[in-house]
Scaffold this motif. Structure first.
Motif, short mmCIF file in Angstrom:
data_model
loop_
_atom_site.label_atom_id
_atom_site.label_comp_id
_atom_site.label_asym_id
_atom_site.label_seq_id
_atom_site.Cartn_x
_atom_site.Cartn_y
_atom_site.Cartn_z
N GLN A 1 -5.82 -0.06 -11.99
CA GLN A 1 -5.13 -1.12 -12.47
C GLN A 1 -3.74 -1.82 -11.70
O GLN A 1 -3.39 -2.82 -12.22
N ASP A 2 -3.30 -0.38 -11.08
CA ASP A 2 -2.13 -1.30 -10.88
C ASP A 2 -2.67 -1.80 -9.14
O ASP A 2 -1.87 -2.70 -9.13
N PHE A 3 -2.71 -0.90 -8.93
CA PHE A 3 -3.70 -1.55 -7.45
C PHE A 3 -4.19 -3.44 -7.89
O PHE A 3 -3.94 -4.31 -7.21
N ASN B 1 -10.30 0.55 0.26
CA ASN B 1 -9.17 0.09 -0.58
C ASN B 1 -7.99 -0.31 0.22
O ASN B 1 -7.13 -1.45 -0.22
N ARG B 2 -6.81 0.21 0.87
CA ARG B 2 -5.54 -0.63 2.28
C ARG B 2 -6.72 -1.90 2.47
O ARG B 2 -6.12 -2.45 2.03
N GLN B 3 -7.54 -1.93 2.99
CA GLN B 3 -7.61 -3.03 3.81
C GLN B 3 -8.70 -4.58 2.85
O GLN B 3 -9.38 -5.25 3.31
N TRP C 1 1.16 -0.89 -0.42
CA TRP C 1 -0.07 -0.41 -0.25
C TRP C 1 0.82 0.75 -0.31
O TRP C 1 0.04 2.29 -0.84
N ARG C 2 1.95 1.69 0.84
CA ARG C 2 2.51 2.53 0.34
C ARG C 2 3.66 2.74 -0.35
O ARG C 2 3.74 4.09 -0.80
N ALA C 3 3.72 1.57 -1.40
CA ALA C 3 4.17 2.18 -2.75
C ALA C 3 2.91 2.70 -3.98
O ALA C 3 2.97 3.89 -4.79
N LEU C 4 2.03 2.64 -3.53
CA LEU C 4 0.48 3.18 -4.02
C LEU C 4 0.50 4.58 -3.59
O LEU C 4 -0.92 5.13 -3.89
N ALA C 5 0.55 4.60 -2.19
CA ALA C 5 -0.61 5.53 -1.55
C ALA C 5 -0.58 6.89 -2.07
O ALA C 5 -1.71 7.78 -1.81
#
Length: 408
Positions: free
Chosen positions: A244-246, A160-162, A138-142
């Motif tokens: 899409q990356d998520f 999202n994160r959860q 998640w840190r890479a997406l946040a």
């Protein structure tokens, strides 16, 4: 010149439609939906239709929609980045436990799946305490997500994160499969979960709002589009790329968890990524076709560039395939994303019983109850006919048969 393997459907006032559907049914409603899309002014060259085609919300599932200067958010849909991941292991069928129920149970415990509601009850399909691996991902997406939510605050209060590293519901699944050499594969199907759904819904609404004066002139309101150069177009491209990356990261996290769960049950040490594939089948991206750059929306379709590996799953209890793309330009280098439904979920639940489900999945360790009847194999097209219809789009590398299936 050899006879093409597709049916050509000319559309008065629109672009042609090429359907790779020989030997498989295409419902009249799906044809009508395709024709409506083909009449949009920014369609590039033609629509390409895969053999798993069926009626969808907003746009036809199993279609490839190339556009210039515009995107239809409802064509991408709300399960943005939904797709498949598969990993081949060094295990063989003989290495699996005699009681496959233990393996299914271990996977079900490792990956949140399904959905539950209720006052003061935790949703079983989301993390209660997000594990370290998901926190790290998640840190890479946040950072990119904050840039999106700064502009669209309603997206902040989403799952999202959860939901990162969780399966979902419906036709999302995790499977243990055997290939033609009896090697063990792990395979799963999921996308961008709650946050992707929220992004899709938001931009469908924004497209319709932007076109309020013109929406009555569209074949259907779900064909509302965002024009390149507009604020919402740029913001959608940013948000859909992030979703899409998520989705890709979501699948990778779950695959790691599945492999870890299997190692708890299977005593023999094993390698888990002798071959690996991770591919979207609900997405949009820029590609080069017929001499120019275009936006390609694949709504239930997989990229099949020459030499590219992809995954075409069958229905619950049927075969699945690891395929290699043949780079057929007429299909915009695409193939089907599965077998494709022949009936709605409601129809399947009316037509079939739990006894039917038990008979159809006798060889698979899986749920066999009323809540999964809508996923019964008979609700889907014959996967062998689907593969035959697209023989000029992909070649089969591996044929997989399920032995364990976890449903959301």
């Amino acid at each position: 010149m050899p006879t093409p393997t597709y049916e050509l459907l000319e559309v008065p006032g629109g672009k042609p439609i090429k359907l790779w559907t020989h030997g498989v049914p295409v419902e009249p409603e799906a044809r009508a939906q395709l024709i409506a899309t083909a009449k949009m002014p920014f369609i590039f060259k033609h629509l390409a239709v895969m053999p798993d085609v069926h009626l969808g919300k907003g746009s036809t599932i199993g279609s490839v929609v190339p556009t210039v200067g515009a995107i239809i958010p409802a064509a991408v849909g709300v399960d943005i980045g939904c797709g498949m991941i598969a990993a081949c292991t060094s295990l063989t069928a003989a290495d699996l436990p005699d009681n496959l129920g233990r393996l299914r149970s271990a996977i079900e415990k490792a990956v949140p799946h399904g959905r539950s509601f209720g006052r003061n009850k935790r949703d079983t399909g989301a993390w209660d305490n997000v594990p370290g691996s998901a926190e790290h991902a998640w840190r890479a997406l946040a950072g990119r997500f904050k840039a999106i939510t700064d502009k669209y605050p309603r997206l902040e209060k989403t799952n999202n994160r959860q939901h990162l590293g969780t399966l979902g519901t419906g036709n999302h699944f995790i499977e243990v499969c055997l290939d033609e050499a009896n090697r063990v594969w792990f395979m799963l199907h999921s996308g961008s979960r709650g946050v992707g759904n929220a992004i899709g819904c938001l931009f469908i609404e924004l497209a319709q709002a932007d076109m309020r004066q013109h929406i009555a002139n569209l074949p259907h309101r779900d064909l509302a589009y965002l024009e390149e150069g507009s604020r919402h177009f740029a913001d959608y491209v940013e948000a859909v790329g992030w979703a899409q990356d998520f989705a890709r990261q979501n699948r990778a996290l779950m695959m790691h968890a599945v492999i870890g769960a299997a190692r708890q049950v299977i005593a023999k040490p094993f390698d888990a990524e002798l071959e690996a594939v991770n591919c979207h089948h609900n997405y949009v991206q820029k590609e080069w076709h017929f001499g120019r750059e275009v936006l390609v929306t694949r709504k239930g379709a997989v990229s099949a560039q020459k030499g590219e590996l992809g995954i075409i799953p069958g229905s619950m209890g049927a075969k699945s395939f690891i395929v290699r793309g043949l780079g057929n330009e007429e299909s915009f280098c695409s193939c089907s994303h599965g077998a494709g439904r022949v009936m709605s979920r409601t129809q399947a639940k009316k037509l079939f019983t739990v006894a039917d489900q038990i008979r159809a999945t006798v060889h698979v360790e899986c749920r066999k109850d009323a809540d999964v009847i809508d996923e019964i194999p008979m609700a889907y097209k014959d996967i062998d006919r689907v593969m035959e219809a697209q023989r000029e789009l992909v070649e089969v590398v591996h044929t997989l048969r399920q032995v364990v299936c976890v449903k959301g």
